[in-house]
Design an enzyme around this catalytic site. Structure first.
Site, PDB file in Angstrom:
ATOM      1  N   GLU A  37       0.829  -1.215   0.000  1.00 59.36           N
ATOM      2  CA  GLU A  37       0.000   0.000   0.000  1.00 59.36           C
ATOM      3  C   GLU A  37       0.868   1.273   0.000  1.00 59.36           C
ATOM      4  OE1 GLU A  37      -2.325  -1.847   3.346  1.00 59.36           O
ATOM      5  OE2 GLU A  37      -3.926  -0.739   2.352  1.00 59.36           O
ATOM      6  N   GLU A  52      -3.864  -9.661   4.155  1.00 57.26           N
ATOM      7  CA  GLU A  52      -4.796  -9.206   5.194  1.00 57.26           C
ATOM      8  C   GLU A  52      -5.999 -10.124   5.406  1.00 57.26           C
ATOM      9  OE1 GLU A  52      -3.360  -7.224   2.974  1.00 57.26           O
ATOM     10  OE2 GLU A  52      -2.800  -5.311   3.881  1.00 57.26           O
TER      11      GLU A  52
HETATM   12  N1  COA Z   1       5.456  -7.746  11.717  1.00 56.21           N
HETATM   13  C1  COA Z   1       6.373  -7.885  12.682  1.00 56.21           C
HETATM   14  N2  COA Z   1       7.501  -8.597  12.548  1.00 56.21           N
HETATM   15  C2  COA Z   1       7.720  -9.175  11.360  1.00 56.21           C
HETATM   16  C3  COA Z   1       6.829  -9.064  10.285  1.00 56.21           C
HETATM   17  C4  COA Z   1       5.646  -8.313  10.499  1.00 56.21           C
HETATM   18  N3  COA Z   1       4.736  -8.128   9.521  1.00 56.21           N
HETATM   19  N4  COA Z   1       7.300  -9.766   9.231  1.00 56.21           N
HETATM   20  C5  COA Z   1       8.463 -10.290   9.639  1.00 56.21           C
HETATM   21  N5  COA Z   1       8.716  -9.939  10.915  1.00 56.21           N
HETATM   22  C6  COA Z   1       9.893 -10.291  11.739  1.00 56.21           C
HETATM   23  C7  COA Z   1       9.850 -11.759  12.131  1.00 56.21           C
HETATM   24  O1  COA Z   1       9.045 -11.937  13.289  1.00 56.21           O
HETATM   25  C8  COA Z   1      11.320 -12.026  12.398  1.00 56.21           C
HETATM   26  O2  COA Z   1      11.654 -11.490  13.651  1.00 56.21           O
HETATM   27  P1  COA Z   1      12.477 -12.379  14.728  1.00 56.21           P
HETATM   28  O3  COA Z   1      13.798 -12.646  14.044  1.00 56.21           O
HETATM   29  O4  COA Z   1      12.589 -11.486  15.916  1.00 56.21           O
HETATM   30  O5  COA Z   1      11.686 -13.611  14.941  1.00 56.21           O
HETATM   31  C9  COA Z   1      12.015 -11.154  11.341  1.00 56.21           C
HETATM   32  O6  COA Z   1      11.061 -10.167  10.949  1.00 56.21           O
HETATM   33  C10 COA Z   1      12.416 -11.926  10.105  1.00 56.21           C
HETATM   34  O7  COA Z   1      11.261 -12.587   9.589  1.00 56.21           O
HETATM   35  P2  COA Z   1      11.192 -14.169   9.295  1.00 56.21           P
HETATM   36  O8  COA Z   1       9.764 -14.584   9.350  1.00 56.21           O
HETATM   37  O9  COA Z   1      12.165 -14.885  10.170  1.00 56.21           O
HETATM   38  O10 COA Z   1      11.749 -14.176   7.809  1.00 56.21           O
HETATM   39  P3  COA Z   1      11.416 -15.273   6.707  1.00 56.21           P
HETATM   40  O11 COA Z   1      12.339 -14.985   5.572  1.00 56.21           O
HETATM   41  O12 COA Z   1      11.438 -16.650   7.276  1.00 56.21           O
HETATM   42  O13 COA Z   1       9.910 -14.984   6.231  1.00 56.21           O
HETATM   43  C11 COA Z   1       8.043 -13.589   5.561  1.00 56.21           C
HETATM   44  C12 COA Z   1       9.585 -13.762   5.617  1.00 56.21           C
HETATM   45  C13 COA Z   1       7.757 -12.204   4.983  1.00 56.21           C
HETATM   46  C14 COA Z   1       7.459 -14.677   4.633  1.00 56.21           C
HETATM   47  C15 COA Z   1       7.460 -13.752   6.968  1.00 56.21           C
HETATM   48  O14 COA Z   1       8.221 -12.935   7.862  1.00 56.21           O
HETATM   49  C16 COA Z   1       6.019 -13.331   7.062  1.00 56.21           C
HETATM   50  O15 COA Z   1       5.141 -14.064   6.619  1.00 56.21           O
HETATM   51  N6  COA Z   1       5.771 -12.140   7.649  1.00 56.21           N
HETATM   52  C17 COA Z   1       4.432 -11.648   7.870  1.00 56.21           C
HETATM   53  C18 COA Z   1       3.853 -11.056   6.605  1.00 56.21           C
HETATM   54  C19 COA Z   1       2.469 -10.546   6.875  1.00 56.21           C
HETATM   55  O16 COA Z   1       1.541 -11.307   7.019  1.00 56.21           O
HETATM   56  N7  COA Z   1       2.350  -9.222   6.994  1.00 56.21           N
HETATM   57  C20 COA Z   1       1.137  -8.582   7.420  1.00 56.21           C
HETATM   58  C21 COA Z   1       0.404  -8.033   6.298  1.00 56.21           C
HETATM   59  S1  COA Z   1      -1.117  -7.346   6.834  1.00 56.21           S
END
Ligand code: COA
Length: 244
Positions: A116, A136
């Site tokens: 966004e 979302e």
């Molecule tokens: N909010 C808060 N923290 C987040 C985040 C988010 N949206 N996305 C990633 N992080 C944090 C993780 O918790 C992790 O922190 P930690 O090391 O303290 O545990 C760090 O960022 C790295 O993320 P990680 O998940 O380990 O990386 P990855 O490469 O395995 O996966 C994603 C990457 C993007 C696939 C995964 O982080 C994810 O699905 N994130 C959420 C995406 C999402 O749903 N966003 C909300 C949209 S409304």
């Protein structure tokens, strides 16, 4: 040059401002603090005649922005309350009211509010490793950063619905085919490409640039007749900045 923000870096050089989302340890997730920091910096950009164009990018190798800070958001007593806190400052209206062109330099994960934020910019340059998604609905919420309105204007209703309702993430080349990004460049070249583009825009008459942006971004929401009137006013040099 201005700085001192907790979640973003702000730099200004040769009429080009650069805003870096700077929480790489959390994949630049959008938090309430980031909202406040972006609000301050966008207000400053808007009022700063030295800034002719701004770039928005993400720190670190992995993400432009992985969406709303889920640790903050989903641990709030209620999702509605969390949204209300975010709406206390209308960052998205402010984003869309900035008169100077905004270029998003995108790489890695571009999810939820990350997508966004990119959609609030005028031009999007993507590194080939960029991945776009709207998680979302899968989390039981809907986009609240303007995405239900800005994204269909870029890629159309049915592609937006598919992305949102199925949570299918798309790679950079598909985002290009959709019209979501203007260019896909080799991995890591997105910032350099955005900077070159920004310098070119900054070399033009800044008032003409602002009027051209206003004619297109405001006109798109008008009837053709009203849009032509807007163009006429702007051709005569009468800008009417949106007040936020
Ligand atoms: N909010 C808060 N923290 C987040 C985040 C988010 N949206 N996305 C990633 N992080 C944090 C993780 O918790 C992790 O922190 P930690 O090391 O303290 O545990 C760090 O960022 C790295 O993320 P990680 O998940 O380990 O990386 P990855 O490469 O395995 O996966 C994603 C990457 C993007 C696939 C995964 O982080 C994810 O699905 N994130 C959420 C995406 C999402 O749903 N966003 C909300 C949209 S409304």
């Amino acid at each position: 040059m201005a700085n001192g923000f907790e979640t973003i870096l702000y730099e200004k050089k040769e009429h080009v401002a650069c805003v870096t989302l700077n929480r790489p340890q959390a994949l630049n997730a959008y938090s309430v603090q980031m909202r406040d920091d972006l609000y301050e910096v966008l207000r400053a950009i808007k009022d700063d005649d030295e800034v002719r164009v701004a770039i928005v990018k993400g720190a670190g190798d992995k993400a432009f922005c992985a969406g709303a800070d889920l640790k903050e958001f989903l641990t709030a007593p209620s999702a509605i309350e969390a949204r209300q806190i975010r709406f206390r400052r209308d960052l998205w209206k402010l984003f869309l009211s900035v008169p100077q062109p905004l270029i998003a330099a995108i790489h890695g994960y571009v999810l939820g509010s990350g997508m966004e934020i990119a959609a609030c910019c005028d031009i999007r340059i993507a590194s080939e490793d960029a991945v776009f998604g709207l998680p979302e609905v899968g989390l039981g919420i809907i986009p609240g950063a303007g995405g239900t309105q800005t994204i269909p204007r870029l890629i159309g209703v049915s592609r937006s619905l598919e992305m949102l309702l199925t949570n299918r993430w798309i790679p950079a080349d598909e985002a290009y085919q959709f019209g979501l990004v203007n260019q896909v460049v080799s991995k890591g070249k997105h910032v350099k490409t955005a900077e070159e583009m920004a310098l070119k825009i900054a070399s033009f008459n800044p008032d003409a640039v602002k009027r051209a942006k206003e004619a297109i971004t405001r006109g798109i929401d008008m009837s053709l007749q009203d849009g032509l009137e807007l163009e006429k006013r702007l051709t005569l040099g009468r800008r009417q900045p949106r007040i936020v």
